[in-house]
Design a protein around this motif. Structure first.
Motif, PDB file in Angstrom:
ATOM      1  N   TYR A   6       0.560  -0.541   8.524  1.00  0.00           N
ATOM      2  CA  TYR A   6      -0.652  -1.318   8.702  1.00  0.00           C
ATOM      3  C   TYR A   6      -0.877  -2.104   7.423  1.00  0.00           C
ATOM      4  O   TYR A   6      -0.305  -1.802   6.380  1.00  0.00           O
ATOM      5  CB  TYR A   6      -1.860  -0.404   8.944  1.00  0.00           C
ATOM      6  N   ARG A   7      -1.735  -3.113   7.517  1.00  0.00           N
ATOM      7  CA  ARG A   7      -2.103  -3.832   6.302  1.00  0.00           C
ATOM      8  C   ARG A   7      -3.572  -4.222   6.370  1.00  0.00           C
ATOM      9  O   ARG A   7      -4.158  -4.363   7.458  1.00  0.00           O
ATOM     10  CB  ARG A   7      -1.239  -5.075   6.095  1.00  0.00           C
ATOM     11  N   GLN A   8      -4.137  -4.382   5.198  1.00  0.00           N
ATOM     12  CA  GLN A   8      -5.530  -4.779   5.091  1.00  0.00           C
ATOM     13  C   GLN A   8      -5.665  -5.788   3.968  1.00  0.00           C
ATOM     14  O   GLN A   8      -5.407  -5.470   2.805  1.00  0.00           O
ATOM     15  CB  GLN A   8      -6.426  -3.572   4.831  1.00  0.00           C
TER      16      GLN A   8
ATOM     17  N   GLY B   7     -10.826  -8.094   5.047  1.00  0.00           N
ATOM     18  CA  GLY B   7     -10.365  -8.012   6.424  1.00  0.00           C
ATOM     19  C   GLY B   7     -10.296  -6.595   6.950  1.00  0.00           C
ATOM     20  O   GLY B   7     -10.506  -5.636   6.207  1.00  0.00           O
ATOM     21  N   GLN B   8      -9.979  -6.475   8.213  1.00  0.00           N
ATOM     22  CA  GLN B   8      -9.823  -5.162   8.825  1.00  0.00           C
ATOM     23  C   GLN B   8      -8.372  -4.717   8.728  1.00  0.00           C
ATOM     24  O   GLN B   8      -7.454  -5.535   8.620  1.00  0.00           O
ATOM     25  CB  GLN B   8     -10.252  -5.220  10.294  1.00  0.00           C
ATOM     26  N   ARG B   9      -8.175  -3.419   8.790  1.00  0.00           N
ATOM     27  CA  ARG B   9      -6.826  -2.889   8.786  1.00  0.00           C
ATOM     28  C   ARG B   9      -6.184  -3.213  10.144  1.00  0.00           C
ATOM     29  O   ARG B   9      -6.783  -2.986  11.200  1.00  0.00           O
ATOM     30  CB  ARG B   9      -6.837  -1.381   8.539  1.00  0.00           C
ATOM     31  N   GLU B  10      -4.970  -3.761  10.089  1.00  0.00           N
ATOM     32  CA  GLU B  10      -4.298  -4.163  11.311  1.00  0.00           C
ATOM     33  C   GLU B  10      -2.881  -3.602  11.356  1.00  0.00           C
ATOM     34  O   GLU B  10      -2.227  -3.438  10.314  1.00  0.00           O
ATOM     35  CB  GLU B  10      -4.230  -5.699  11.418  1.00  0.00           C
TER      36      GLU B  10
ATOM     37  N   ALA C  86      -1.700  -8.412   1.171  1.00  0.00           N
ATOM     38  CA  ALA C  86      -2.557  -7.329   1.644  1.00  0.00           C
ATOM     39  C   ALA C  86      -2.103  -6.029   0.997  1.00  0.00           C
ATOM     40  O   ALA C  86      -1.052  -5.974   0.350  1.00  0.00           O
ATOM     41  CB  ALA C  86      -2.472  -7.193   3.166  1.00  0.00           C
TER      42      ALA C  86
ATOM     43  N   TYR D   3      -0.572  -2.637   2.032  1.00  0.00           N
ATOM     44  CA  TYR D   3       0.195  -2.129   3.165  1.00  0.00           C
ATOM     45  C   TYR D   3       0.154  -0.601   3.153  1.00  0.00           C
ATOM     46  O   TYR D   3       0.459   0.029   2.141  1.00  0.00           O
ATOM     47  CB  TYR D   3       1.639  -2.627   3.093  1.00  0.00           C
ATOM     48  N   TYR D   4      -0.226  -0.050   4.295  1.00  0.00           N
ATOM     49  CA  TYR D   4      -0.386   1.398   4.435  1.00  0.00           C
ATOM     50  C   TYR D   4       0.641   1.951   5.415  1.00  0.00           C
ATOM     51  O   TYR D   4       0.836   1.400   6.503  1.00  0.00           O
ATOM     52  CB  TYR D   4      -1.778   1.748   4.954  1.00  0.00           C
TER      53      TYR D   4
ATOM     54  N   TRP E 293      -2.111   9.145   6.585  1.00  0.00           N
ATOM     55  CA  TRP E 293      -2.017   7.831   5.959  1.00  0.00           C
ATOM     56  C   TRP E 293      -1.471   7.960   4.550  1.00  0.00           C
ATOM     57  O   TRP E 293      -1.766   8.933   3.843  1.00  0.00           O
ATOM     58  CB  TRP E 293      -3.391   7.170   5.874  1.00  0.00           C
TER      59      TRP E 293
ATOM     60  N   GLY F  54      -1.237   3.485   0.182  1.00  0.00           N
ATOM     61  CA  GLY F  54      -1.191   2.033   0.203  1.00  0.00           C
ATOM     62  C   GLY F  54      -0.398   1.452  -0.955  1.00  0.00           C
ATOM     63  O   GLY F  54      -0.347   2.025  -2.042  1.00  0.00           O
TER      64      GLY F  54
END
Length: 121
Positions: free
Chosen positions: A37-39, A43-46, A91, A93-94, A111, A114
């Motif tokens: 995922y990235r944030q 922004g929101q985590r996507e 971003a 990245y997670y 998780w 990051g």
């Protein structure tokens, strides 16, 4: 206890490449999916990319054709190869994993902490 440890982030120019790694360790019986995922700031985590235990993958439309997710099941490690990076890819990245501690069929989410990816124009 489980740990997801990411590495490989950094600063790169637009058009460049980076490969992220995430190694899962600890009390792991089975991993169902591993994903990135990235944030971005504000922004929101996507979801960026996901790979399941059969090797099937899914990608966000914005990265399809540029990013590749892969997995070394023996090492409980997932990779994200990123090519053609754009400033919009900047971003944190997670790494994310859905895994089981034993054979009781209960799945848990974990998780990573990051890793920063910055793409300069």
């Amino acid at each position: 206890q489980v740990q997801l440890v990411e590495s490989g982030g950094g600063l790169v120019q637009a058009g460049g490449s980076l490969t992220l790694s995430c190694a899962a360790s600890g009390n792991i019986f089975s991993i169902k999916t591993m994903s990135w995922y990235r944030q971005a700031p504000g922004g929101q985590r996507e979801l960026v990319a996901l790979i399941n235990n059969t090797g099937s993958t899914n990608y966000a439309d914005s990265v399809t054709g540029r990013f590749t997710i892969s997995r070394d099941s023996a090492k409980n490690t997932v990779y994200l190869q990123m090519k053609g990076l754009k400033p919009g890819d900047t971003a944190i990245y997670y790494c994310h994993a859905v895994l089981a501690y034993n054979s009781d069929s209960r799945w848990y989410q974990w998780w990573g902490q990051g890793t920063q990816v910055t793409v300069s124009s």
